[in-house]
Design an enzyme around this catalytic site. Structure first.
Site, mmCIF file in Angstrom:
data_model
loop_
_atom_site.group_PDB
_atom_site.id
_atom_site.type_symbol
_atom_site.label_atom_id
_atom_site.label_comp_id
_atom_site.label_asym_id
_atom_site.label_seq_id
_atom_site.Cartn_x
_atom_site.Cartn_y
_atom_site.Cartn_z
ATOM 1 N N GLU A 170 3.458 0.697 -7.208
ATOM 2 C CA GLU A 170 2.520 0.926 -8.243
ATOM 3 C C GLU A 170 3.032 0.360 -9.336
ATOM 4 O OE1 GLU A 170 1.832 4.861 -8.601
ATOM 5 O OE2 GLU A 170 0.730 5.126 -6.582
ATOM 6 N N GLU A 384 0.212 5.632 0.339
ATOM 7 C CA GLU A 384 0.333 6.901 0.030
ATOM 8 C C GLU A 384 -0.915 7.491 -0.269
ATOM 9 O OE1 GLU A 384 2.427 7.528 -3.824
ATOM 10 O OE2 GLU A 384 3.969 6.022 -3.409
HETATM 11 C C1 BG6 Z 1 2.672 7.876 -6.907
HETATM 12 C C2 BG6 Z 1 3.866 7.399 -6.621
HETATM 13 O O1 BG6 Z 1 2.031 7.444 -8.129
HETATM 14 O O2 BG6 Z 1 2.156 9.337 -6.907
HETATM 15 C C3 BG6 Z 1 4.757 8.550 -6.197
HETATM 16 O O3 BG6 Z 1 4.052 6.285 -5.952
HETATM 17 C C4 BG6 Z 1 4.352 10.023 -6.654
HETATM 18 O O4 BG6 Z 1 6.348 8.350 -6.465
HETATM 19 C C5 BG6 Z 1 2.944 10.110 -6.248
HETATM 20 O O5 BG6 Z 1 5.257 10.812 -6.420
HETATM 21 C C6 BG6 Z 1 2.538 11.636 -6.822
HETATM 22 O O6 BG6 Z 1 2.533 11.618 -8.075
HETATM 23 P P1 BG6 Z 1 3.228 12.773 -8.732
HETATM 24 O O7 BG6 Z 1 3.306 12.735 -10.236
HETATM 25 O O8 BG6 Z 1 1.941 14.155 -8.508
HETATM 26 O O9 BG6 Z 1 4.256 13.100 -8.236
#
Ligand code: BG6
Length: 503
Positions: A170, A384
């Protein structure tokens, strides 16, 4: 497009889960690891929720074998994790920390022994602090000069063991939150710096992709991009144009560079007019054009909805106290927010949100997959996707029905996208175990495996299988055939369920 029958997932589909070093490893100062920018940033009062840190995280550094045993039990095919750069090179370059390196050697070996494909992310936001202090981090080309040999060292070390590599996680998020919104390290508020740092990361990315291909043609390498498609608020042509602008500004600005080796024309021209474009040297073009990823990693959580910008949208201009006639004020505004003349964000009346205000939009996932594949025609790995919830441990059980429903709907839309013709080769849910949410502490949980800990490093750190653990195990066992449009899994008869699993 309605499909009466959905395509099957490819036989070698990579059913996985993902994590990141800072969010799960802990052992922040153990065995010779150097500090990262996050080790310093989390100590600035007010930056993270209740001052939470990754000092212990979920102790993956010491418990990875236990976690891999759970992965094996689940049937996981791939595990995406990141390497903490400063665990291997405590100062980012120069001396190697053998113990840190051996941790990853063991991790990779254990994964392979258990039939799990390692997917290595080279950079998930935890820049060695030494490089921030010595060079000013990503604002300096010297940081890119340190990154490429770090990556090359890992390529040489794990050649023959690791096939799947992710360069940057990201890039849009860490450059934006770090250099423009001061929410991540290095905590700056300067759009020009964001653009400059971003350009240097682009160079590091392209050089690394090229190096990987030179070192081993069997490597498969690409970035993981935080992708959110843009919807127009309605069919008003001004809003449709705004959505085009938003996609160009939020997505193409990065993805075009990765794949085509050049910045998209409209945004670049706009930034040049405002004096905000990055400093691109003549030789940079050859670097950017000289590399092409093998796949695109997509991190999908949600998209966004936009309408015409405040200057061209009479309704909005009335609401906003903005003097659109003062050219000096306009220039100052633009330098901070160049997208103000391109689009304005809006609330989508059709979507519900999580407790943290993230829209839940499974159909948007299909839209995202279609758009990304349409524009770049590269295989996609979903690196993800998941939902953060406040799960509760009760008598050793966690009934995370919201997660199951969220994932089921997203996987169904992904299957439809595959049936449409999108080449999706893997899917990594975020995340395998619970882990640290960068700014939200430990109560925003994403895992299939619950970790007993609180915000203050209290708790046993014991692992518990959530209901979603068993559900995802079934998805994997049936190679996704259990993701059916007609009925939920619960509605299948035992006989039907057996048939699904045998397919
Ligand atoms: C993504 C990242 O943006 O979202 C992760 O690559 C992150 O590292 C995930 O944990 C979820 O975001 P958050 O802010 O809810 O932890």
């Amino acid at each position: 497009m309605y499909h009466k029958f959905l395509d099957k997932f490819p036989p070698q589909f990579l059913w996985g889960a993902a994590s990141a070093a800072y969010q799960c490893e802990g052992a922040a100062a153990e065995d010779g690891k150097g500090p990262s920018v996050w080790d310093a940033f989390c100590r600035i009062p007010g930056k993270t929720r209740n001052g939470t840190t990754g000092d212990t995280a979920v102790d993956f550094y010491h418990r990875f074998e236990e976690d891999i045993a759970l992965m094996k039990e689940m049937g996981l095919k791939a595990f995406r994790f990141s390497v903490s750069w400063s665990r291997v090179f405590p100062e980012g370059e120069g001396n190697i920390n053998r113990k840190g390196l051996e941790f990853y050697d063991h991790l990779i070996d254990r994964l392979l022994e258990n039939g799990i494909e390692p997917m290595v992310t080279l950079y998930h936001w935890d820049l060695p602090l030494a490089l921030q202090e010595k060079y000013g981090g990503w604002l300096s080309r010297k940081t890119a000069d340190a990154f490429v040999p770090y990556a090359g060292f890992l390529f040489a070390r794990w050649r023959g063991k690791v096939r799947w590599w992710i360069t940057f996680n990201e890039q849009n998020v860490f450059t934006g939150l770090g250099y423009r919104f001061a929410a991540h390290p290095p905590g700056e508020k300067d759009f020009r710096h964001m653009m400059q740092a971003n350009h240097i990361v682009n160079l590091a990315n392209a050089r690394t992709v090229r190096l990987a291909h030179q070192m081993d043609p069997t490597f498969r390498i690409g970035p993981s991009f935080g992708y959110g498609p843009s919807y127009p608020l309605n069919a008003d042509p001004g809003n449709v144009l705004a959505a085009l602008n938003a996609d160009a500004f939020n997505n193409d600005w990065w993805l075009d560079v990765y794949v085509k080796g050049r910045y998209p024309r409209f945004v670049l021209k706009h930034l040049e007019r405002l004096g905000l474009a990055p400093d691109i040297r003549e030789e940079d073009y050859a670097i950017l054009e000289g590399a092409r990823p093998d796949f695109l990693g997509m991190n999908y959580y949600h998209g966004g909805t936009v309408q015409a910008n405040v200057f061209e949208n009479p309704q909005l201009s009335k609401q906003k106290t903005l003097d659109t006639t003062d050219p000096y004020q306009m220039q100052a505004d633009m330098e901070e927010s160049p997208e103000k003349v391109m689009f304005e964000t809006a609330r989508n009346p059709y979507l519900e949100s999580t407790e943290w205000g993230w829209e839940i939009d499974p159909k948007g996932f299909r839209v995202a997959l279609r758009k990304m594949y349409d524009r770049y025609e590269l295989p996609i790995i979903v690196t993800e996707n998941g939902i953060g919830t406040m799960d509760v441990l009760e008598n050793g059980k966690i009934h995370d029905t919201q997660r199951i429903e969220y994932l089921r709907q997203h996987l169904l839309e992904m299957r439809k996208a595959i049936t449409d013709g999108v080449e999706v080769i893997g899917y990594c849910a975020w995340s395998f175990t619970d882990l640290l949410s960068w700014l939200n502490g430990y109560r925003k949980r994403y895992g299939f495996v619950y970790v007993d800990r609180d915000e203050q490093d209290g708790g046993t750190l014991n692992r518990y299988r959530k209901d979603s653990f068993h559900w995802y195990a079934d998805v994997i066992r049936s190679n996704g055939n259990s993701i059916l449009p007609e009925r939920t899994i619960d509605e299948l008869t035992e006989q039907e369920w057996k048939q699904v699993c045998q397919k």
